[in-house]
Motif scaffolding. Sequence first.
Motif, PDB file in Angstrom:
ATOM      1  N   SER A 148       2.789   5.514   1.261  1.00 45.34           N
ATOM      2  CA  SER A 148       2.000   4.485   0.662  1.00 45.34           C
ATOM      3  C   SER A 148       2.460   4.323  -0.802  1.00 45.34           C
ATOM      4  O   SER A 148       2.164   3.107  -1.526  1.00 45.34           O
ATOM      5  N   VAL A 156       4.139  -0.833   3.878  1.00 47.68           N
ATOM      6  CA  VAL A 156       3.051  -0.108   4.087  1.00 47.68           C
ATOM      7  C   VAL A 156       2.003  -0.315   5.207  1.00 47.68           C
ATOM      8  O   VAL A 156       1.770   0.150   6.138  1.00 47.68           O
ATOM      9  N   THR A 160       1.042   0.637   9.188  1.00 51.37           N
ATOM     10  CA  THR A 160      -0.287   1.394   9.137  1.00 51.37           C
ATOM     11  C   THR A 160      -1.044   0.828  10.549  1.00 51.37           C
ATOM     12  O   THR A 160      -0.767  -0.467  10.780  1.00 51.37           O
ATOM     13  N   ILE A 165      -1.475   5.762   8.957  1.00 52.42           N
ATOM     14  CA  ILE A 165      -0.002   5.658   8.827  1.00 52.42           C
ATOM     15  C   ILE A 165       0.679   6.432   9.716  1.00 52.42           C
ATOM     16  O   ILE A 165       0.545   7.510  10.186  1.00 52.42           O
TER      17      ILE A 165
END
Length: 439
Positions: A148, A156, A160, A165
Motif C-alpha cells: 500500500s 493498490v 485489493t 490485499i
Amino acid sequence: MKKKVLSVLLACAMVFGLAACGSETATSTPATEPAAEPAAEEAATEAAAEESVAADVDYGTGTITIWVAEEVNAFTQAQADQFIADHPEFSGYTVTIEAVGEGDAANNMITDVEGGADIYGFAQDQLARLVSAGAVMEVIGDYADFVSSSNDAGAVSAATMGDAIYAFPVTSDNGYFLYYDSTVVTDPTSLEAILADCETAGKSFYMEINSGWYQPAFFFGTGCELTYEADSDGNFTQANVNYASENGVAAMKALVELSKSSAFINGSSVSNATNAAAIVDGTWDSSAAKELFGDGYACAKLPTFTVDDQTYQLSGFGGFKLLGVKPQTDTNKATVCMELAKYLSSAEVQLARYNEVGWGPSNLEAQADEAVKADEALSALAEQLAYTIPQGQYPNDYWSLATALGDDIIADKYDNASDEDLMKALEEFQATCESYAAQ
C-alpha cells in the motif's frame, strides 16, 4: 526445540503480521555513563536480535515454482537466483521459473490449486476468481504495508478485494491516454479545445467509441458504474451498473457530440491512423506514435469534456500485472514465498524489469527514476491511471453490446435525440447488461 520456537516467532511477525508474539524487557543505563542515543541503541539491539533469529531459524528445504510470462522468464530466473544468493537463510530452496502467461496462470491455478505454482503473475481482472477459489494468499502485516505504501493508488486498488490485499503489484502500464501533435494541439487538457484545433487544421482526432474498452471513459468520467462480480468458475453472479441515470445521459450526450465533429474518426491504432493530430491509445503504440508525430510527439492524460456547462474528466479502465502467492501449509515456506514475491515487486526489480523489457513500474520509487520519468507515454499513463478503475471480468456479450451502442452513435442514430430518448436507450442497455449475470 530452540529452532522451532524461533521459527514460530519469526513466522508470527512476518507472515501473520501480529503486533507481537512476546514482550520486551526494559533496560537501564548506568548513571555514571553518558546517556546513549535511544534510537541508535534500540536499532542496534533490534538488528542483533534479528541476526540471532535469522541464524537460528531453519527454513527447511524445497522447491518454489514461479509462473511468469515468457518475455520475463529469463529475467525472473536471474532475479530469483540473486535473491537466494543474497539470503543464505533461504539457501535450502531452489527456485524454478516456468513460462506461463498471466491469463493461463489464473485459469490453471483455479483448476488445480494444489498443483499450481507457489508464486505466479496474473492480470488484475482475475483476482476475484482467484480469491474465491482459495488460490491466492492474503497479504497481511508488513507485507500489506509494503504494497500500500510502495505502489500507486491504481495498482493498490487492483491488488485489493474488499478491505484485503491479495497480491504484489509489478506493473502499471495497461491503459490508455492521449498521444498528440503539439504543433497542432495547443491545449491537450480539453476535448473541446483538441477538436477545435483539429478541425481548424484539417486534422483528425481518433478514439474508438464502439469499444467496451474505450467507451467507458465517458461513462465512468461522469460517475457511472459498470462492473461484474463472478464466482471461482467465472460465472457472473451480479451486475453493478447505473448507466440509466442523469450521469449516463451526460456521457451519451458527450459521445454524440464527439461523433458529430468533422475531426472525429473512430479508431485506436496509431499504425492505422492517417492525417491524425491526436489519438487515444496505449503504451504499446508509443514507437508508432513517435514516428507519426515526429518533432511534435507529445503525450498527456485524457482530457476533460463538458456537458451542459459541467466539466468531467475522461476516465476508463486501467490494467495491472500482479504477483500472487499460493496458500502454503508450511509456514516457513510461506515466509520464503512472501519475501521472494516482495523482492520481485520491489523498486529495484521493477526498474530493472523496465530497463530490460519495458514493463511500466507500479512502484512509486521506480516511477520516479529519471529513465522512467523521461518515458513520455508511461508518465502520461501514470497520470491517467489515477482517474481509472482496474478492469475486472466482463461477459463476452458485454463487449458486443458496447460495440453496438457505439455503432449506433457513429451512425447518427442519436444526433437529435432528447434526454428522454437517451435515457430509454440507456435503460435498455443497462437491462441487457444485468441479464448477463445470474440473479
